[in-house]
Motif scaffolding. Structure first.
Motif, PDB file in Angstrom:
ATOM      1  N   ASN A 706       0.893  -1.341   0.162  1.00  0.00           N
ATOM      2  CA  ASN A 706      -0.131   0.026  -0.271  1.00  0.00           C
ATOM      3  C   ASN A 706       1.005   1.134   0.013  1.00  0.00           C
ATOM      4  N   HIS A 707       2.034   1.335   0.586  1.00  0.00           N
ATOM      5  CA  HIS A 707       2.866   2.371   0.630  1.00  0.00           C
ATOM      6  C   HIS A 707       3.616   2.486  -0.772  1.00  0.00           C
ATOM      7  N   TRP A 708       3.761   1.480  -1.572  1.00  0.00           N
ATOM      8  CA  TRP A 708       4.465   1.780  -2.649  1.00  0.00           C
ATOM      9  C   TRP A 708       3.348   2.303  -3.816  1.00  0.00           C
ATOM     10  N   LEU A 709       2.356   2.021  -3.346  1.00  0.00           N
ATOM     11  CA  LEU A 709       1.105   2.153  -4.391  1.00  0.00           C
ATOM     12  C   LEU A 709       0.840   3.680  -4.287  1.00  0.00           C
ATOM     13  N   LYS A 710       1.638   4.578  -3.631  1.00  0.00           N
ATOM     14  CA  LYS A 710       1.504   6.090  -3.553  1.00  0.00           C
ATOM     15  C   LYS A 710       2.664   6.845  -4.174  1.00  0.00           C
ATOM     16  N   PHE A 711       3.583   5.984  -5.109  1.00  0.00           N
ATOM     17  CA  PHE A 711       4.663   6.724  -5.472  1.00  0.00           C
ATOM     18  C   PHE A 711       4.413   6.337  -7.027  1.00  0.00           C
ATOM     19  N   ALA A 712       5.220   7.173  -7.919  1.00  0.00           N
ATOM     20  CA  ALA A 712       5.453   6.993  -9.081  1.00  0.00           C
ATOM     21  C   ALA A 712       6.762   6.602  -9.639  1.00  0.00           C
ATOM     22  N   PHE A 713       7.290   5.901 -10.404  1.00  0.00           N
ATOM     23  CA  PHE A 713       8.482   5.033 -10.610  1.00  0.00           C
ATOM     24  C   PHE A 713       9.024   5.335 -12.044  1.00  0.00           C
ATOM     25  N   GLU A 742       7.585 -16.151  -0.583  1.00  0.00           N
ATOM     26  CA  GLU A 742       6.969 -16.074  -1.961  1.00  0.00           C
ATOM     27  C   GLU A 742       6.302 -14.697  -2.359  1.00  0.00           C
ATOM     28  N   LYS A 743       5.724 -14.148  -1.455  1.00  0.00           N
ATOM     29  CA  LYS A 743       5.076 -12.825  -1.805  1.00  0.00           C
ATOM     30  C   LYS A 743       6.246 -11.984  -1.935  1.00  0.00           C
ATOM     31  N   PHE A 744       7.305 -12.054  -1.273  1.00  0.00           N
ATOM     32  CA  PHE A 744       8.206 -10.743  -1.613  1.00  0.00           C
ATOM     33  C   PHE A 744       8.953 -11.262  -2.844  1.00  0.00           C
ATOM     34  N   GLU A 745       9.164 -12.409  -3.178  1.00  0.00           N
ATOM     35  CA  GLU A 745       9.807 -12.725  -4.358  1.00  0.00           C
ATOM     36  C   GLU A 745       8.819 -12.311  -5.479  1.00  0.00           C
ATOM     37  N   SER A 746       7.399 -12.280  -5.630  1.00  0.00           N
ATOM     38  CA  SER A 746       6.492 -11.970  -6.365  1.00  0.00           C
ATOM     39  C   SER A 746       6.653 -10.177  -6.559  1.00  0.00           C
ATOM     40  N   LEU A 747       6.904  -9.687  -5.285  1.00  0.00           N
ATOM     41  CA  LEU A 747       7.027  -8.183  -5.624  1.00  0.00           C
ATOM     42  C   LEU A 747       8.402  -7.752  -6.214  1.00  0.00           C
ATOM     43  N   SER A 748       9.520  -8.718  -5.937  1.00  0.00           N
ATOM     44  CA  SER A 748      10.856  -8.477  -6.477  1.00  0.00           C
ATOM     45  C   SER A 748      10.410  -8.485  -8.014  1.00  0.00           C
ATOM     46  N   ILE A 749       9.581  -9.447  -8.511  1.00  0.00           N
ATOM     47  CA  ILE A 749       9.368  -9.481 -10.197  1.00  0.00           C
ATOM     48  C   ILE A 749       8.516  -8.353 -10.502  1.00  0.00           C
ATOM     49  N   MET A 750       7.565  -8.047  -9.558  1.00  0.00           N
ATOM     50  CA  MET A 750       6.754  -6.869  -9.957  1.00  0.00           C
ATOM     51  C   MET A 750       7.660  -5.739 -10.086  1.00  0.00           C
ATOM     52  N   ALA A 751       8.850  -5.363  -9.461  1.00  0.00           N
ATOM     53  CA  ALA A 751       9.400  -4.201  -9.680  1.00  0.00           C
ATOM     54  C   ALA A 751      10.027  -4.145 -11.077  1.00  0.00           C
ATOM     55  N   ASN A 752      10.071  -5.285 -11.657  1.00  0.00           N
ATOM     56  CA  ASN A 752      10.780  -5.376 -13.111  1.00  0.00           C
ATOM     57  C   ASN A 752       9.908  -4.413 -13.990  1.00  0.00           C
ATOM     58  N   ILE A 753       8.495  -4.302 -13.731  1.00  0.00           N
ATOM     59  CA  ILE A 753       7.359  -3.532 -14.309  1.00  0.00           C
ATOM     60  C   ILE A 753       7.789  -1.979 -14.923  1.00  0.00           C
ATOM     61  N   LEU A 764       6.572  -9.367 -20.243  1.00  0.00           N
ATOM     62  CA  LEU A 764       6.845  -9.644 -19.004  1.00  0.00           C
ATOM     63  C   LEU A 764       5.732 -10.225 -18.163  1.00  0.00           C
ATOM     64  N   ILE A 765       4.417  -9.365 -18.522  1.00  0.00           N
ATOM     65  CA  ILE A 765       3.349  -9.699 -17.840  1.00  0.00           C
ATOM     66  C   ILE A 765       2.722 -11.052 -17.994  1.00  0.00           C
ATOM     67  N   GLU A 766       2.628 -11.365 -19.171  1.00  0.00           N
ATOM     68  CA  GLU A 766       2.210 -12.685 -19.680  1.00  0.00           C
ATOM     69  C   GLU A 766       3.069 -13.582 -19.386  1.00  0.00           C
ATOM     70  N   GLU A 774      -1.972  -8.253 -10.013  1.00  0.00           N
ATOM     71  CA  GLU A 774      -1.508  -7.026  -9.323  1.00  0.00           C
ATOM     72  C   GLU A 774      -0.720  -6.021 -10.235  1.00  0.00           C
ATOM     73  N   ALA A 775      -0.455  -6.658 -11.429  1.00  0.00           N
ATOM     74  CA  ALA A 775       0.474  -5.837 -12.314  1.00  0.00           C
ATOM     75  C   ALA A 775      -0.176  -4.555 -12.853  1.00  0.00           C
ATOM     76  N   GLN A 776      -1.541  -4.705 -13.079  1.00  0.00           N
ATOM     77  CA  GLN A 776      -2.474  -3.575 -13.667  1.00  0.00           C
ATOM     78  C   GLN A 776      -2.167  -2.214 -12.691  1.00  0.00           C
ATOM     79  N   ARG A 777      -2.528  -2.666 -11.386  1.00  0.00           N
ATOM     80  CA  ARG A 777      -2.129  -1.365 -10.556  1.00  0.00           C
ATOM     81  C   ARG A 777      -0.751  -0.814 -10.623  1.00  0.00           C
ATOM     82  N   PHE A 778       0.312  -1.519 -10.653  1.00  0.00           N
ATOM     83  CA  PHE A 778       1.428  -1.168 -10.787  1.00  0.00           C
ATOM     84  C   PHE A 778       1.975  -0.421 -11.839  1.00  0.00           C
ATOM     85  N   VAL A 779       1.597  -1.083 -13.133  1.00  0.00           N
ATOM     86  CA  VAL A 779       1.723  -0.309 -14.288  1.00  0.00           C
ATOM     87  C   VAL A 779       1.596   1.047 -14.230  1.00  0.00           C
ATOM     88  N   GLN A 780       0.304   1.400 -13.746  1.00  0.00           N
ATOM     89  CA  GLN A 780      -0.055   2.700 -13.624  1.00  0.00           C
ATOM     90  C   GLN A 780       0.778   3.510 -13.018  1.00  0.00           C
TER      91      GLN A 780
END
Length: 799
Positions: A706-713, A742-753, A764-766, A774-780
């Motif tokens: 939730n904290h990271w969803l507040k920022f742009a990257f 496993e959840k934090f490994e998924s977050l690490s992969i998510m950071a590649n977005i 990457l997503i497919e 969760e990728a749709q929210r992070f891509v934005q």
């Protein structure tokens, strides 16, 4: 050749001139065939034997060939005497045959004589057997007569003995009647002076006592018989009543005189005179008065001696000795009593004809008089409504003294039994002394437990250990609870050794321990939770909703410190609670469970009570752990809000060669978690620890997401985020929670977005189904989301 012939002729002529006479008498006695043969041939053989012996030095070995050769070399025979010997042998055989015939004749004659004599012998034996049968019959008749005469003589002897006994009894009865008439003549001292000299002779006191007792028995028996057979005849035996009165007066006077002599001899330690008096006194009511009189005058029952018992054990009136001192003093006093009884036993066995009866009276007096007097002062039964205060020892002092008194008195009873006390049930007397105390023992024990717990809590409160902030649960205090219980259980085993009774009492006593531990641990956890609540309340003053309000840094840090302090305090309390529960379980298995086994269901019931008692503490622990997680998450949110900058993930320099270090916010959060969770790793274990860390890990994952969803990257921000995720993941691996990893490994992969080029996002997503949701929210959150028109480019992915 000529010489041999001459020798032959000479030998033959000598044989012819000698006569051979074989006499049958020579074959008797020490007859020897060798001697007979030598007599026949020795006259012919000696020269030949000597010549052969002289010609051979060594052993004589002659073979047939040698003899043959020699024979061939000689003109005449080698053994010319052979003819002579043959004549001798033939003549001897003739005579021997004649002798045999003579002997055969004699044998036939002897056989006939033997047969004749045998017939005569058999005839004689038959006659003797008939005569012996007659003799045996005569002896049987004689034995029968002797037996009959013996029986008759025995009967005559019995009659004579009975007659003599009756005569003796008659004489004694006549003598007793004579003495009875003397006592029956009249009452008063004048009549006593007219009695036979037997009743006034000091040397015949024993005889007089015996006769007086017989007279009393005779008179009383006569009165009883008349009262039964002649009802209503009041005057039938009035005269004997006078005799009984006089006899009673005489016996009382005689008994008192003997007792006086006995006392005088006792004071002078004249054991022989004491024994003589005791023997005579034994005829008066089996000597009971003498025995009781002797025991009653023993110095060990003096008032001063009995008062000294309590002074030696309890000290001065105002003193309160501890139970160890009482134990030592009581043992010493009981030893003195046993030694005194042992000394008296030596005298009693020398003096009294029935020493066991006297020892029974003596020991009974000890157990019913001297010991109760001491125990009455030692064991003052307390009031359960208003128990004695702890400064005076409380109920525990009474219970300890009761245990000491009971155990030492049992030992005294055993020692007195060894010394000797006849048929006295000394163990039963011991139990009777403590019946009243054992009746209230269990209630006293439970009340003492409550009193001890209350005093301990007051002590801890006075020392400041029960304050509402940061109070922990002390294992030392719980160990003290256990020691109280162990002591109580030892008293249970002493007072109720029977397995069934012991199991019931032990269950009640153990329940007291469970109540103490339940109350102490639950209240301790609640105090620790109060610290957590105060820390949370302090934080709430600076937080509005889920947003952190601005405020003085020192105040904010103070709230954070309070949160850490309360977290550690609760973990310490929880650790103490866990150790306390483990201690109780170990104590139950080691000491209590074996006592409960004899009663069906007692063990299971205690296990159920133990589980129920811990349920309150368990509930407080679960609530407190949830509060701890809340405090940690709130502090993490504060640190992230205070330390995380927008430029951390969207720097002006959007190069891929960004700073490899994690962000300041990440470092602060990880440092805080490492610091605050150190106590949790120590305090928690097993499933409790894993459950807590899983819950905390999930909450951290959610908070960070939730904290990271507040920022742009941008791209460099994505690398920075990936570095932070790695830092968090490395720390959280200490939780040993695979789902969190496993959840934090998924977050690490998510950071590649945020790192890959826009045209690579689709693949990457497919290619990573785990992040697609969760990728749709992070891509934005990409800073080029609009400029690169990623929404339209990725529409097919979301479809």
């Amino acid at each position: 050749m000529i010489l041999m012939k001459e020798t032959q002729v000479s030998t033959h002529s000598s044989y012819s001139s000698a006569s051979l006479d074989l006499d049958i008498e020579k074959f008797k006695g020490d007859f020897s065939y060798d001697a007979l043969f030598a007599k026949l041939v020795n006259g012919l053989l000696p020269s030949f034997v000597e010549e052969e012996a002289d010609s051979v030095d060594g052993p004589i070995n002659i073979s047939i060939s040698d003899v043959s050769s020699t024979a061939k070399g000689l003109l005449g025979p080698v053994f010319p005497e052979v003819d002579t010997l043959l004549l001798i042998f033939k003549d001897s055989c003739t005579q021997l045959v004649e002798l045999r015939k003579q002997i055969d004749g004699k044998l036939q004659k002897l056989k006939k004589d033997v047969v004749s004599q045998d017939k005569k012998h058999r005839k004689t034996l038959g006659e003797l057997e008939k005569r012996l049968d007659g003799i045996f019959s005569s002896f049987a008749r004689l034995d029968s007569r002797i037996s009959s005469v013996g029986q008759t003589a025995a009967k005559i002897g019995d009659h004579l003995q009975s007659a003599d006994s009756q005569r003796e009894t008659a004489n004694q009865t006549m003598e007793l009647i004579k003495y009875l008439m003397e006592f029956n003549s009249s009452q008063g001292e004048d009549n006593m002076m007219q009695l036979s000299s037997l009743f006034s002779d000091d040397k015949r006191v024993g005889e007089a006592a015996s006769i007086a007792q017989k007279l009393r028995s005779l008179a009383e028996e006569d009165i009883g018989r008349h009262a039964t057979t002649v009802p209503g005849n009041a005057g039938a035996s009035k005269g004997l009543e006078v005799a009984i009165t006089n006899l009673q007066e005489y016996c009382n006077e005689l008994e008192n005189k003997l007792l006086s002599r006995f006392d005088s001899a006792s004071q002078r330690r004249e054991l022989t005179n004491m024994a003589e008096c005791a023997k005579i006194l034994s005829q008066f009511n089996r000597g009971t008065s003498a025995m009781q009189h002797y025991v009653g005058l023993r110095p060990m029952f003096d008032v001063e001696v009995m008062n000294e018992d309590s002074r030696s054990v309890l000290g001065d009136q105002d003193s309160t000795p501890n139970h160890d001192d009482v134990n030592v003093a009581l043992s010493e006093r009981y030893k003195q009593i046993t030694d005194t009884v042992r000394k008296e036993s030596s005298t009693i066995r020398t003096v009294f004809p029935c020493p066991n009866d006297v020892m029974s009276i003596l020991v009974q007096r000890v157990m019913e008089d001297r010991i109760p007097n001491l125990l009455e002062k030692l064991l003052v039964k307390p009031s359960l409504v208003n128990p004695p205060p702890m400064r005076q020892g409380g109920l525990l002092l009474y219970l300890r003294r009761l245990a000491v008194g009971y155990e030492r008195t049992q030992e005294l009873a055993k020692n007195l039994r060894d010394v000797g006390c006849g048929d006295l049930d000394v163990e039963g007397l011991t139990e009777a002394l403590f019946t009243e105390h054992k009746g209230i023992y269990l209630e006293c024990e439970r009340a003492s437990m409550r009193q001890l717990y209350k005093a301990k809590m007051e002590e801890l409160l006075a020392e400041g250990q029960l304050s509402s902030k940061g109070a922990s649960i002390s294992v030392t205090v719980v160990q003290e609870f256990v020691s109280w219980n162990e002591e109580a259980i030892s008293r249970c085993q002493l007072f109720s050794p029977q397995p069934a009774n012991l199991a019931a009492i032990a269950k009640h006593v153990f329940t007291c321990l469970l109540d103490q531990v339940r109350q102490y641990t639950t209240e301790g956890l609640e105090r620790a939770r109060e610290g957590l609540r105060e820390a949370a309340s302090q934080r709430e003053r600076f937080v509005l909703g889920r947003k952190v309000a601005s405020g003085p840094a020192s105040t904010t840090e103070g709230a954070a410190t309070a949160g850490e302090t309360s977290f550690r305090s609760f973990m310490l309390a929880l650790q103490g609670c866990g150790s306390s529960v483990a201690m109780i379980q170990q104590y139950f298995v080691k000491s209590i469970s074996r006592l409960l086994l004899p009663v069906d269901g007692a063990h299971a019931a205690s296990c159920e009570e133990m589980s129920s008692a811990m349920s309150g503490a368990e509930s407080s622990a679960i609530k407190g752990l949830q509060q701890c997680i809340d405090i940690v998450i709130v502090e993490v949110e504060r640190l992230l809000s205070a330390e995380q900058k927008a430029t951390d993930f969207r720097s002006a320099d959007d190069g891929l060669m960004a700073d490899p270090r994690p962000t300041t916010a990440c470092s602060r959060v990880v440092a805080y978690l490492s610091r605050v969770l150190e106590s949790a790793f120590t305090a928690l274990e097993g499933l409790n620890k894993q459950s807590f860390l899983n819950e905390l890990g999930n909450r951290l994952h959610k908070t960070l997401t939730n904290h990271w969803l507040k920022f742009a990257f941008n791209a460099s921000g994505g690398l920075k985020l990936k570095r932070d995720i790695t830092e968090y993941g490395d720390f959280l691996r200490n939780f040993n929670a695979p789902t969190i990893d496993e959840k934090f490994e998924s977050l690490s992969i998510m950071a590649n977005i945020f790192i890959v080029a826009p045209e690579s996002l689709s693949s990457l997503i497919e290619g990573t189904p785990s992040i697609k949701k969760e990728a749709q929210r992070f891509v934005q959150l990409r800073d080029d989301y609009r400029s690169a028109r990623l929404a339209s480019k990725l529409s097919s992915v979301w479809a």
